[in-house]
Design an enzyme around this catalytic site. Structure first.
Site, PDB file in Angstrom:
ATOM      1  N   ALA A  63      40.535  49.829  37.308  1.00 45.42           N
ATOM      2  CA  ALA A  63      41.056  49.335  36.037  1.00 45.42           C
ATOM      3  C   ALA A  63      40.876  50.434  34.991  1.00 45.42           C
ATOM      4  O   ALA A  63      40.031  51.314  35.147  1.00 45.42           O
ATOM      5  CB  ALA A  63      40.285  48.084  35.630  1.00 45.42           C
ATOM      6  N   GLY A 102      39.377  48.413  40.939  1.00 43.84           N
ATOM      7  CA  GLY A 102      40.655  47.712  40.946  1.00 43.84           C
ATOM      8  C   GLY A 102      41.677  48.393  41.849  1.00 43.84           C
ATOM      9  O   GLY A 102      42.591  47.737  42.366  1.00 43.84           O
ATOM     10  N   GLU A 105      40.903  47.107  45.193  1.00 42.02           N
ATOM     11  CA  GLU A 105      41.255  45.678  45.180  1.00 42.02           C
ATOM     12  C   GLU A 105      42.765  45.494  45.305  1.00 42.02           C
ATOM     13  O   GLU A 105      43.254  44.608  45.985  1.00 42.02           O
ATOM     14  CB  GLU A 105      40.726  45.031  43.897  1.00 42.02           C
ATOM     15  N   GLU A 125      32.131  49.316  40.606  1.00 40.89           N
ATOM     16  CA  GLU A 125      32.003  48.615  39.316  1.00 40.89           C
ATOM     17  C   GLU A 125      30.561  48.443  38.870  1.00 40.89           C
ATOM     18  O   GLU A 125      30.270  48.416  37.670  1.00 40.89           O
ATOM     19  CB  GLU A 125      32.682  47.237  39.384  1.00 40.89           C
TER      20      GLU A 125
END
Ligand code: 3H9
Length: 687
Positions: A63, A102, A105, A125
């Site tokens: 992200a 992310g 993911e 993370e």
């Protein structure tokens, strides 16, 4: 069509390429680009499968952290990923560089994954005080099982593509450099074989064996209690993984979201995200033009094979750079080289190096007793005894031998670099490279610029630091530079508090509870009372303890007594010595509660940091934070002293400092900068 996305169709396979430098973070533009690409692919009848690939140096690195805390601009990541997973066409993630957070993911939402062997995949993370909040906590356990998921997500450790293939995180390996073509061929093969649109969310086999087994998580917590202390993220990650095993998928996702939001909005994560950017900011030096040359450094000389010199040497051997190591006696040289070898052999025993690598590194050392051997080095680092007279002599000799243009560096931790540089005919080539002990382990490198240090020399040092895996923080010349200067104030106050009758154990307890690995007196006992601090004729508790043969854990105990297992108990002898010294100095005993102890110890560090900033010794407040987090293990989840001070409130800090000043005098006088910022409601960033 978006700027970051390129769409093409080849033989029935759509290739959606995202290129958003530097790391393809999943920013608004990237999310929009992915959405546009997939919508086109889904809409076209001639497209049977979709390959999602990135341009530039990496697959999606996660992200976009810089968007956190700002209003969300759609499309939101979770909807984009849902669309891919539930899309009607077979989708393949084609991975090179890093698939992180992310990014991984996202790949786990694709139906298949292919990667080049050099790719790395991970969910880091935790280092940002977060958990994988885009389904990672629910999907990874469904592939690797609960124990491996716990390990990978709480450590944040990335795995290589080959390991990822063996545990099922990816489905195929591509040839290095041929990712695009191999991914398209893989898609074609899957289509030909009639492969199904597999969704990781539908799998249960890897989590079922761990269902309703709370003891697994309790054991894991116990095992890692020390490493997780103070951090919020590991606990939420554990809870989310437990939900993956115990709950149906959609409920697990809901649980993940709650736990993610709690972390995202926590002060710990805010501090860790700040630390992430602060660490990357240190390398940016205002006033140093982008085209400042980087001088070639292909060989290094190190003077002094003691603990520092040896550690410094290892940094260069580790990147394959030859080092000429110079000592005054054969015995010292042999001892130093022996220590380097033992360090490497220990790493080899732990499986971190092969024996061949050990020998290769050792072979890069050229030992010598003669300064003349340094004549060819591009960079010479002096790591001799911390005495101005000795350093001056070393630099004067070096000046006669080093080749023109060589960088002459001192590892001094507090001496005046300009005075050292003045003994040479080339002060523009002299710089400070202040490594922290153990120099082969600690990531901080204070790069000290003298008044005359040339920009190219500074630039070279900053770049070289990164090459050897250090985080460079640029400092100006002053006594102690940044980290030691700021932290010395804590030591001074700890000693003062002890004389006022506060037990060393209470001080250590408060500092430990704040998040440091140990308190100042535990640290002193560990390092040795005879080696900590500088020579002084003043009678102190420490000097008295040393006189009585108490050198710390290594001999006779120190502030504490130790049993045969090195377990500490408060020492009656130390208590007596403290009382004697306090009485002699006429210091009246007083009590202080924990909050008072903490303010006495840490507010002066903030205050000194403000002075370091206003004197221009540090470029920015975040550099001070990085220096203390990396040089002194200041807890990362506080963001370092300057960031933490803002969470306490600068006005509160100033008010307390003034109160302490009225009781104890000028040592607590708030820095002018601190007062100004507090009065105007501003932060250090505005300084
Ligand atoms: C996440 O994904 C949450 C999700 O689970 C849930 C969402 C709902 N964002 O490190 P470098 C910048 S959390 C924004 O020097 P390298 C960085 O600041 C994320 N910016 O390069 C720097 O900028 P500048 C999980 C980012 O080659 C530039 O890129 N992911 C981000 O040494 C170059 O960075 C991570 O935690 C980002 N995510 O290393 C991975 N990442 O040039 C974090 C980097 O202006 N990133 N930047 O200073 C890394 O570990 C390293 O950057 C990486 C490259 C290994 C990728």
């Amino acid at each position: 069509m978006s700027d970051v996305m390129h769409f093409e169709v080849e033989n029935g396979i759509a290739i959606v390429t995202i290129d958003s430098p530097p790391v393809n973070a999943l920013s608004q533009a990237v999310r929009q680009g992915i959405t546009d690409g997939f919508q086109q692919a889904w809409a076209r009848d001639d497209v049977q499968a979709i390959v999602l690939i990135c341009g530039g140096r990496t697959f999606f690195a996660g992200a976009d952290i810089s968007e956190f805390g700002k209003p969300l601009q759609g499309p939101d990541l979770l909807s984009v990923l849902d669309g891919i997973e539930n899309g009607s066409k077979l989708t393949i993630a084609a991975i090179h560089g890093n698939a992180l957070g992310g990014g991984l993911e996202l790949a786990l939402h694709c139906h298949y994954r292919i990667a080049v062997p050099s790719a790395k995949l991970g969910l880091p993370e935790v280092h940002l005080g977060l958990l994988p909040g885009a389904g990672g906590t629910q999907r990874l356990p469904r592939i690797v099982g609960v124990p491996a998921a716990l390990d990978l997500m709480t450590s944040g450790r990335p795995i290589g593509a080959r390991e990822a293939l063996s545990v099922g995180v990816i489905d195929a390996l591509a040839e290095e450099g041929k990712l695009r073509d191999d991914a398209v061929a893989y898609a074609r093969r899957l289509l030909d074989e009639g492969a199904t649109l597999t969704r990781v969310r539908d799998r249960d086999d890897k989590v079922a064996p761990y269902r309703n087994k709370p003891e697994i998580y309790d054991d894991f917590r116990r095992q890692h209690a020390r490493g997780f202390r103070g951090f919020k993220a590991p606990e939420n990650i554990i809870k989310a993984i437990q939900a993956a095993a115990d709950l149906p998928f959609d409920q697990g996702i809901q649980r993940e979201r709650e736990l993610f939001v709690e972390l995202r909005d926590s002060k710990e994560s805010a501090a860790q995200r700040y630390a992430f950017f602060a660490e990357r900011e240190t390398a940016k030096v205002p006033g140093l033009p982008k085209d400042t040359p980087v001088l070639p450094v292909t060989s290094v000389g190190v003077i002094g094979a003691g603990t520092m010199g040896g550690g410094i040497t290892m940094n260069f051997l580790n990147i394959g750079m030859p080092v000429t190591l110079v000592e005054a006696s054969q015995e010292a040289l042999d001892r130093g080289i022996g220590v380097i070898r033992r360090n490497y052999e220990t790493s080899a025993r732990k499986g971190k190096l092969t024996n061949e690598q050990v020998e290769k590194r050792m072979a890069l050392i050229t030992p010598s007793l003669d300064y003349a051997a340094l004549a060819g080095a591009d960079l010479v680092i002096e790591a001799v005894f911390e005495s101005m007279a000795i350093k001056k002599e070393v630099f004067a000799r070096l000046d006669k031998i080093a080749k023109p243009g060589a960088i002459l560096a001192s590892n001094t931790s507090f001496l005046d670099l300009d005075e050292i540089a003045a003994t040479t005919s080339r002060p523009e080539n002299v710089i400070g490279l202040h490594f922290f002990s153990p120099a082969n382990v600690m990531r901080l490198l204070e790069v000290v610029r003298g008044q005359k240090t040339a920009p190219a020399v500074i630039n070279t040092a900053m770049q070289l630091a990164k090459k050897i895996g250090k985080v460079p923080v640029l400092a100006g010349v002053c006594d102690g530079f940044i980290a030691n200067r700021a932290m010395r104030t804590r030591g001074v106050q700890a000693d003062a508090l002890v004389l006022e009758g506060v037990a060393p154990a209470d001080i250590d307890r408060v500092i430990y509870a704040y998040g440091f690995a140990m308190g100042p007196f535990q640290m002193t006992d560990l390092v040795g009372l005879d080696v900590i601090g500088r020579d002084s004729t003043e009678k102190t508790v420490r000097s008295e303890l040393v006189k009585r043969g108490r050198l710390g854990q290594k001999q006779g105990g120190g502030y504490y007594d130790y049993d045969e297992n090195r377990r500490p108990t408060p020492s009656p002898v130390a208590t007596e010595v403290i009382r004697e010294v306090a009485a002699e100095k006429g210091i009246a005993p007083r009590t202080a509660d924990d909050a008072e102890i903490l303010a006495r110890l840490l507010y002066p560090v903030v205050n000194e940091g403000a002075k370091i900033l206003e004197e221009g010794i540090a470029i920015r407040a975040s550099d001070i934070d990085v220096a203390l987090m990396m040089g002194y293990n200041w807890p990362v989840y506080t963001g370092g002293p300057m960031f933490w001070a803002e969470t306490v409130g600068l006005a509160n800090i100033v008010a307390k400092l003034k109160e302490l000043e009225s009781r104890y005098g000028a040592a607590f006088k708030p820095a002018a900068l601190l007062e100004q910022l507090a009065a105007s409601g501003k932060g250090f960033r505005d300084a």
